[in-house]
Design a protein around this motif. Sequence first.
Motif, short mmCIF file in Angstrom:
data_model
loop_
_atom_site.label_atom_id
_atom_site.label_comp_id
_atom_site.label_asym_id
_atom_site.label_seq_id
_atom_site.Cartn_x
_atom_site.Cartn_y
_atom_site.Cartn_z
N ASN B 269 0.83 -1.21 0.00
CA ASN B 269 0.00 0.00 0.00
C ASN B 269 0.87 1.26 0.00
O ASN B 269 2.09 1.20 0.02
N TYR B 295 3.88 -0.65 -4.00
CA TYR B 295 3.55 0.70 -4.46
C TYR B 295 4.52 1.22 -5.53
O TYR B 295 4.12 1.50 -6.65
N LEU B 324 -3.47 -1.79 -9.55
CA LEU B 324 -4.74 -1.56 -8.83
C LEU B 324 -5.97 -1.85 -9.66
O LEU B 324 -7.07 -1.87 -9.14
N CYS B 355 -7.65 4.82 0.81
CA CYS B 355 -7.58 4.20 -0.50
C CYS B 355 -8.31 2.86 -0.53
O CYS B 355 -7.75 1.82 -0.21
N TYR B 358 -7.09 -0.07 -2.95
CA TYR B 358 -5.84 -0.70 -2.51
C TYR B 358 -6.08 -1.53 -1.24
O TYR B 358 -5.45 -2.58 -1.04
#
Lengths: 373, 410
Positions: B269, B295, B324, B355, B358
């Motif tokens: 994340n 990420y 994503l 988010c 995510y």
Amino acid sequence: MKQIDECRAVLADPYGYAESLKAQTGGKIVGFFCSYAPEEIIVAAGGHPFRILGTGEKIRRAETHLQSYCCSLVRGALEDALAGRLAFLDGVLFPHTCDSIQRLSDIWRLNIDRGFHLDLVLPVRLDSPGARRYLLDVLNRFRAELGERLGTAITDDDLRAAIALYNRIRAALTQISRLSGDRPGLLKGSDLHQLTGASMIMDRGALAPLLEEVASELEKAQKGPGETERKRIILAGGICNHPSIYGFIERAGATVVGDDLCTGSRSFTGLIDENAEPVAAIAQRLLERVACPAKHRGLTDRADHLVRMAREQRAQGLIFFLLKFCDPHAFDVPYLKAALGEAGIPSMVIEAEDRLPADGQLGTRVEAFIEMI
Amino acid sequence: MAEPDEAKEKRKIKAVAKMKEIMTAYYIEAKTAEQAGKKVAWITSGGPVEPLIAMDVIPVYPENHGAMIGASKMGIDLCEKAEAMGYSSDLCSYARADIACAPVNGGPIGGLPRPDMLICCNNICGTVLKWYEVQARHFGVPLFILDTPFCHGEYTAEVARYVRGQIDEYIAFLEKVCQKRFDHDRIGEVGRLSVEGQRLWQAVLDTAMNRPAPLSAFDAFFHLALIVTLRGTQQTVDYYRMLLAEMQERVAQGIGAVPKETYRLLWDNLPVWYRTKWLSEKFAAHDACLVADTYTSAWCGALRYVDENDFLRTMAECHTRIYLNIGIDQMAAQVMEMVDKYAVNGIVMHSNRSCKPYSLGQYDIQRMIQEKKGIPTVMIEADMVDARSFSESQIDTRIDAFIEVLKERR
Ligand code: SF4
Ligand code: SF4
């Protein structure tokens, strides 16, 4: 009205209704989320479309799959599925709506092994040249995939018959909601809620004549005395499965004369062209109907719609009813409030989860708002 | 025991200074674009930036701005301002902070330069669509939306056709806003530079396969900025070449990001921008190095779909199939590939209330990894920018307990 009682009974126990329908008819029950689901195709395939809204049971099992910052619709639906309360479903359709539904589909697919699982990834931008073609493509794919799952080939005639049925349902609901807005007191807001709620659950073949009867009875009925004194309110937002909200508004001396809810008018506005190629005609309605905030069709589409509706219905105020953690709706609130304000229409926001906030507080807020307008 | 100054000095990544220099120059250029007669486009982090570079438009990233706001600890204030404007505190804090900045030129750099256009690609989330609608109304400038349908499973022919068609539409949009022809030779060149930049970025991240890893995820969070903002330029290629050389040198000399690397972890994340220092020291104190993350690798994950000699066509697929925009089973599979590749002993997952795409699904990904890889995982509840969602004592205890588990398994 006995028809309303019938709908109330369906909504009091939608799962029980679906179970007995299945037992009686042996029909296939296809669950779905979102008012963009092409229900007509499900009916054309001989399936029974069933909108999943959750039952507001305590979240236990879903807690290990979804964080607390996810809307109660998504958490509640998963809870019911994991608890086996949705065992009557033969399959589920997930139209792509928002980030939460998109992940719900993944989690469901990996954890619920009963029934088929179909995704329908609709376009998000509805006003682009390619969106129509793409929408048509995914609807056709859905038609083929669903037919396969239900062991039938969906013909154009099946589709036409389903479209005609839905046009009857939507025309009747439109007429009923227009009448109840025109003549406040004729039909309680909570009763209209029962009718629209049941329209997403009940056997559609039985539903169409029921709604038509209601419409013609209302057409004949006289205007209630003194009801013109009431203030006129529009209800807007996402999912609303709290009929009691109408009670708060009515007790405060107002009446709901129109709505822009995902479980209300957005699910039934717009008829389908019965003469066009059926899938293209279904696509056409989806592109043109009042858009949901998770879709894009211009920058002021929703504000224009709400202001227009408020003016047409001579509404004095608008109440937003939102589910907590619902991003698409929450993002629109400031601009919609501003646009309404400029048009001289005051508004307020109620945010709820699967349960309404403590009674006293909500009642007082609604009363204060209605007094003010 | 404190590390001697000399060793600490040696451990510092030299390229940091260069990066700061480039980013400062970039923001100055962006903020003075109008005087220079250049156009500015705001664009989402997963958006198609290469055509902008080819058109000499300066791309500006509100999400990068959000990260700066978080890192400079201005998040709470700006989020509260957005809430006063009527935005719910449950919305993405990048969006809230940026929306609050726009009308008052607030934030660490006095606001972003005014956009001439907005480019939104919804491959990362539905939030950016709503956020860019807000900004398009605020600034009154044209908005282009690249709609990349979510891929729960396969990448279908209809999706490919739909997105490819929009790339042409995007180019026509740019021609109209910029009032000049799109240079098809130039995009070929920009595309090649973009792919080269992505390959180099991947190579930089890959140096962490070494023991000790010469850089950690916390370093990657910092050095990521260029591949996001200036992908497709020679400058980015040069920078990552330099960074890669430095990493290779560190590997040769056995310099690790963490002094006594014992545990190798993977971060999932977005970063917790206002606490990267605290977290990095916390893990280092336990001799744990975050050797990989989901990420920063997202900006080179699409390499598998790209053909640099036919950039525009493959761009559609690259943008649609990013990390994503795929199902959680596919995400878990990618995480597991990374676990093997970087020899990871444990996973730290940031459950980020900002988010949803995510974070929702993380519990299932966590279970899949535990089952298939048998490695421990820990979940940290926080938010990338809004520090009100960060409970230091709780996270401190969780990390300690997690490290205990790792210790027992050694
Ligand atoms: S209520 Fe909002 S967040 Fe929840 S599923 Fe519907 S659109 Fe998504
Ligand atoms: S943090 Fe998540 S929700 Fe916010 S802009 Fe990025 S991808 Fe979208």
